[in-house]
Design a protein around this motif. Structure first.
Motif, PDB file in Angstrom:
ATOM      1  N   HIS A 119      32.423 -11.599  30.734  1.00 39.34           N
ATOM      2  CA  HIS A 119      31.932 -10.514  29.880  1.00 39.34           C
ATOM      3  C   HIS A 119      30.435 -10.626  29.600  1.00 39.34           C
ATOM      4  O   HIS A 119      29.953 -10.223  28.540  1.00 39.34           O
ATOM      5  CB  HIS A 119      32.732 -10.492  28.570  1.00 39.34           C
ATOM      6  N   VAL A 120      29.724 -11.153  30.574  1.00 36.67           N
ATOM      7  CA  VAL A 120      28.275 -11.259  30.434  1.00 36.67           C
ATOM      8  C   VAL A 120      27.605  -9.885  30.307  1.00 36.67           C
ATOM      9  O   VAL A 120      26.695  -9.716  29.484  1.00 36.67           O
ATOM     10  CB  VAL A 120      27.679 -12.076  31.594  1.00 36.67           C
ATOM     11  N   PRO A 121      27.998  -8.863  31.079  1.00 33.37           N
ATOM     12  CA  PRO A 121      27.345  -7.550  30.908  1.00 33.37           C
ATOM     13  C   PRO A 121      27.429  -7.000  29.495  1.00 33.37           C
ATOM     14  O   PRO A 121      26.443  -6.456  28.968  1.00 33.37           O
ATOM     15  CB  PRO A 121      28.109  -6.653  31.895  1.00 33.37           C
ATOM     16  N   GLU A 122      28.598  -7.162  28.845  1.00 35.54           N
ATOM     17  CA  GLU A 122      28.736  -6.693  27.464  1.00 35.54           C
ATOM     18  C   GLU A 122      27.821  -7.485  26.528  1.00 35.54           C
ATOM     19  O   GLU A 122      27.255  -6.922  25.569  1.00 35.54           O
ATOM     20  CB  GLU A 122      30.186  -6.831  27.001  1.00 35.54           C
ATOM     21  N   MET A 123      27.670  -8.772  26.794  1.00 38.84           N
ATOM     22  CA  MET A 123      26.797  -9.593  25.952  1.00 38.84           C
ATOM     23  C   MET A 123      25.333  -9.189  26.109  1.00 38.84           C
ATOM     24  O   MET A 123      24.588  -9.097  25.115  1.00 38.84           O
ATOM     25  CB  MET A 123      26.966 -11.073  26.301  1.00 38.84           C
ATOM     26  N   VAL A 124      24.926  -8.952  27.340  1.00 44.54           N
ATOM     27  CA  VAL A 124      23.541  -8.547  27.583  1.00 44.54           C
ATOM     28  C   VAL A 124      23.262  -7.206  26.920  1.00 44.54           C
ATOM     29  O   VAL A 124      22.198  -6.997  26.311  1.00 44.54           O
ATOM     30  CB  VAL A 124      23.257  -8.486  29.097  1.00 44.54           C
ATOM     31  N   GLU A 125      24.221  -6.306  26.980  1.00 43.15           N
ATOM     32  CA  GLU A 125      24.050  -4.994  26.344  1.00 43.15           C
ATOM     33  C   GLU A 125      23.888  -5.133  24.840  1.00 43.15           C
ATOM     34  O   GLU A 125      23.016  -4.496  24.225  1.00 43.15           O
ATOM     35  CB  GLU A 125      25.248  -4.109  26.673  1.00 43.15           C
ATOM     36  N   LEU A 126      24.717  -5.972  24.216  1.00 42.85           N
ATOM     37  CA  LEU A 126      24.605  -6.204  22.772  1.00 42.85           C
ATOM     38  C   LEU A 126      23.264  -6.845  22.443  1.00 42.85           C
ATOM     39  O   LEU A 126      22.591  -6.450  21.472  1.00 42.85           O
ATOM     40  CB  LEU A 126      25.757  -7.092  22.295  1.00 42.85           C
ATOM     41  N   MET A 127      22.853  -7.794  23.240  1.00 40.78           N
ATOM     42  CA  MET A 127      21.582  -8.476  23.006  1.00 40.78           C
ATOM     43  C   MET A 127      20.416  -7.492  23.093  1.00 40.78           C
ATOM     44  O   MET A 127      19.497  -7.511  22.254  1.00 40.78           O
ATOM     45  CB  MET A 127      21.431  -9.598  24.037  1.00 40.78           C
ATOM     46  N   GLU A 128      20.433  -6.624  24.095  1.00 38.18           N
ATOM     47  CA  GLU A 128      19.372  -5.617  24.235  1.00 38.18           C
ATOM     48  C   GLU A 128      19.339  -4.688  23.028  1.00 38.18           C
ATOM     49  O   GLU A 128      18.256  -4.306  22.549  1.00 38.18           O
ATOM     50  CB  GLU A 128      19.580  -4.822  25.517  1.00 38.18           C
ATOM     51  N   THR A 129      20.522  -4.316  22.519  1.00 34.64           N
ATOM     52  CA  THR A 129      20.585  -3.459  21.327  1.00 34.64           C
ATOM     53  C   THR A 129      19.927  -4.142  20.142  1.00 34.64           C
ATOM     54  O   THR A 129      19.154  -3.517  19.384  1.00 34.64           O
ATOM     55  CB  THR A 129      22.047  -3.124  20.990  1.00 34.64           C
ATOM     56  N   LEU A 130      20.207  -5.426  19.958  1.00 36.95           N
ATOM     57  CA  LEU A 130      19.627  -6.157  18.823  1.00 36.95           C
ATOM     58  C   LEU A 130      18.120  -6.300  18.951  1.00 36.95           C
ATOM     59  O   LEU A 130      17.392  -6.213  17.947  1.00 36.95           O
ATOM     60  CB  LEU A 130      20.292  -7.538  18.716  1.00 36.95           C
ATOM     61  N   VAL A 131      17.649  -6.496  20.166  1.00 34.63           N
ATOM     62  CA  VAL A 131      16.197  -6.567  20.380  1.00 34.63           C
ATOM     63  C   VAL A 131      15.555  -5.218  20.077  1.00 34.63           C
ATOM     64  O   VAL A 131      14.507  -5.133  19.405  1.00 34.63           O
ATOM     65  CB  VAL A 131      15.886  -7.018  21.821  1.00 34.63           C
ATOM     66  N   GLU A 132      16.177  -4.133  20.546  1.00 34.83           N
ATOM     67  CA  GLU A 132      15.645  -2.785  20.298  1.00 34.83           C
ATOM     68  C   GLU A 132      15.600  -2.466  18.813  1.00 34.83           C
ATOM     69  O   GLU A 132      14.695  -1.761  18.342  1.00 34.83           O
ATOM     70  CB  GLU A 132      16.508  -1.751  21.023  1.00 34.83           C
ATOM     71  N   LYS A 133      16.550  -2.982  18.049  1.00 30.50           N
ATOM     72  CA  LYS A 133      16.612  -2.725  16.616  1.00 30.50           C
ATOM     73  C   LYS A 133      15.783  -3.730  15.812  1.00 30.50           C
ATOM     74  O   LYS A 133      15.824  -3.734  14.578  1.00 30.50           O
ATOM     75  CB  LYS A 133      18.071  -2.758  16.132  1.00 30.50           C
ATOM     76  N   SER A 134      15.049  -4.574  16.510  1.00 30.17           N
ATOM     77  CA  SER A 134      14.181  -5.587  15.890  1.00 30.17           C
ATOM     78  C   SER A 134      14.951  -6.626  15.100  1.00 30.17           C
ATOM     79  O   SER A 134      14.430  -7.226  14.145  1.00 30.17           O
ATOM     80  CB  SER A 134      13.128  -4.912  14.985  1.00 30.17           C
TER      81      SER A 134
END
Length: 444
Positions: A119-134
């Motif tokens: 489930h690495v793709p789901e983790m990367v997606e969540l991580m990108e969301t958190l970075v985008e939201k600062s």
């Protein structure tokens, strides 16, 4: 009386009301597969198996239970390096032994059992969301590490009721790349000392998931952004569950509505663990004691109470199981393996105990009272009443996963089948002899 559960976040008993009527979603943190499981490891699975059974049998809910497998982390890689075995082979070998251990204890299989590495793709997606939201940032040194910014989330600490200023630094990654020493790792950049197979590409560089990120991603994947119950051992409350909740809610998810935590199995007052050398490996324990007795032992204490293991613990559990089993075989001599039909009426006292935060001690008291009443009925030749009480005992023990007549305890092949056949013959002979003595009024 409605079902009430102790919510760790609220620090009180709460009436359980599911997000969706008739359906319940549960996520529990499974085992990290760096070593074979011992009794302390599997207590969580027994505790939440009882919860699942009661939600299903006692309240008619359709339960979806997700139990993850952490198949890559620092400890797995360290064990792999020590033994010279590929990390994925080590992890899978221990995963299979863990699954066998849980099966041997009559724990129902999860609805889904996702692996972190799947489930690495789901983790990367969540991580990108958190970075985008600062709420997260990549380490400025280009290491590939990504951290959650705890200062960006004022509610951090709400699950365990801690103030940020009182927290120790997070020791899950190199602190040099952190803005705040308490920031925790979402992603760990690959290192030259680690095998290339233990990393995946991301916009921030190659690396592998941090422990906390995986559970948020997998819970959302299988249960949605908001779900009913998140569970695990009491030692996971901080930092693991605190970090899960923070990163999930910072991403905009509701995440878990109830948090449940089970207590430890201890020896000499210390948590059972490999590091203390006081572990009891499940595979070895079940060679010396019936798995049913081991299951009973782990079930009998309230899930939030510590179980102190001592010499004789499992013998006491065996004796309790034999009292129940002896009555059932007397009252239902021709039944063979037997499951509850779902049509039995559970005693009100049993239901009240289970609805009171899974009060298994009270529920077991009702079971043993019913066994005593059933034995009295048999002694008075009231076989019909005894048989009815026996079916009630089957239904109650099914809820706790300790029904002695459940086929799960009578499977196997070869020598085990021969042993069971011999045991059945001996029991049948004893029953026949007792019936003949009763007919002859030879009560002594």
């Amino acid at each position: 009386m409605s079902l009430r559960l102790f919510d760790t976040a609220a620090r009180e008993l709460r009436d359980f009301v599911p997000l969706e009527p008739g359906r319940v979603g549960i996520y529990i943190c499974g085992l990290t597969t760096q070593a074979p499981p011992h009794l302390g490891h599997v207590r969580f699975a027994v505790a939440f198996d009882v919860l699942r059974r009661w939600l299903t049998v006692g309240h008619g809910y359709d339960v979806t239970l997700v139990r993850n497998v952490t198949d890559i982390d620092d400890k797995i890689l360290a064990k792999s390096a020590e033994g010279g075995e590929p990390w994925f082979a080590l992890s899978y070998r221990n995963e299979l032994e863990t699954r066998d251990a849980l099966d041997s204890l009559g724990i129902l299989p999860p609805t889904y059992e996702p692996r972190a590495t799947g489930h690495v793709p789901e983790m990367v997606e969540l991580m990108e969301t958190l970075v985008e939201k600062s709420h997260a940032y990549a380490a400025p040194d280009g290491s590939g590490d990504v951290y959650f910014d705890v200062q960006s989330w004022p509610a951090y600490g709400e699950l365990t009721h801690q103030r940020l200023d009182d927290m120790a630094p997070a020791e899950d990654a190199d602190p040099r790349g952190k803005r705040d020493p308490r920031d925790f790792a979402l992603w760990k950049g690959s290192k030259p000392t680690e095998p290339p197979t233990a990393s995946w590409p991301t916009p921030f560089g190659r690396g592998r998931p941090g422990w906390h990120l995986e559970c948020s991603a997998m819970a959302c994947r299988y249960l949605g952004e908001t779900f009913d119950i998140h569970g695990g051992g009491v030692d996971l409350r901080f930092p693991h569950h605190e970090n899960e909740q923070a990163q999930s809610r910072a991403a905009g998810w509701g995440f878990a509505r109830y948090w449940l935590h089970n207590a430890w199995v201890t020896m000499g007052g210390e948590k059972m663990s490999k590091s203390l050398g006081n572990s009891l490996r499940v595979r070895e324990v079940t060679r010396e004691h019936r798995p049913l007795a081991v299951r009973y032992y782990l079930t009998a204490a309230h899930y939030r109470s510590t179980i102190e293991y001592h010499e004789g613990s499992l013998e006491e559990a065996e004796a309790a199981v034999e009292r129940i089993e002896g009555f059932l075989r007397r009252a239902l001599p021709d039944a063979g393996p037997l499951l509850a039909t779902g049509e039995e009426t559970l005693p009100e006292e049993f239901r009240e105990s289970m609805d009171d935060d899974l009060g298994v001690s009270g529920a077991l008291a009702v079971i043993h009272d019913t066994v005593r009443a059933g034995n009295t009925a048999l002694d008075e030749d009231d076989d019909e009443v005894a048989a009815e009480l026996a079916r009630t005992v089957v239904a109650m023990t099914h809820v706790l996963g300790v029904n002695p007549l459940d086929p799960v305890w009578h499977g196997g092949s070869g020598e085990q089948d021969d042993t069971l056949a011999a045991l059945d013959a001996l029991v049948a002979a004893q029953i026949e002899a007792r019936a003949a003595a009763r007919a002859a009024r030879d009560y002594p």
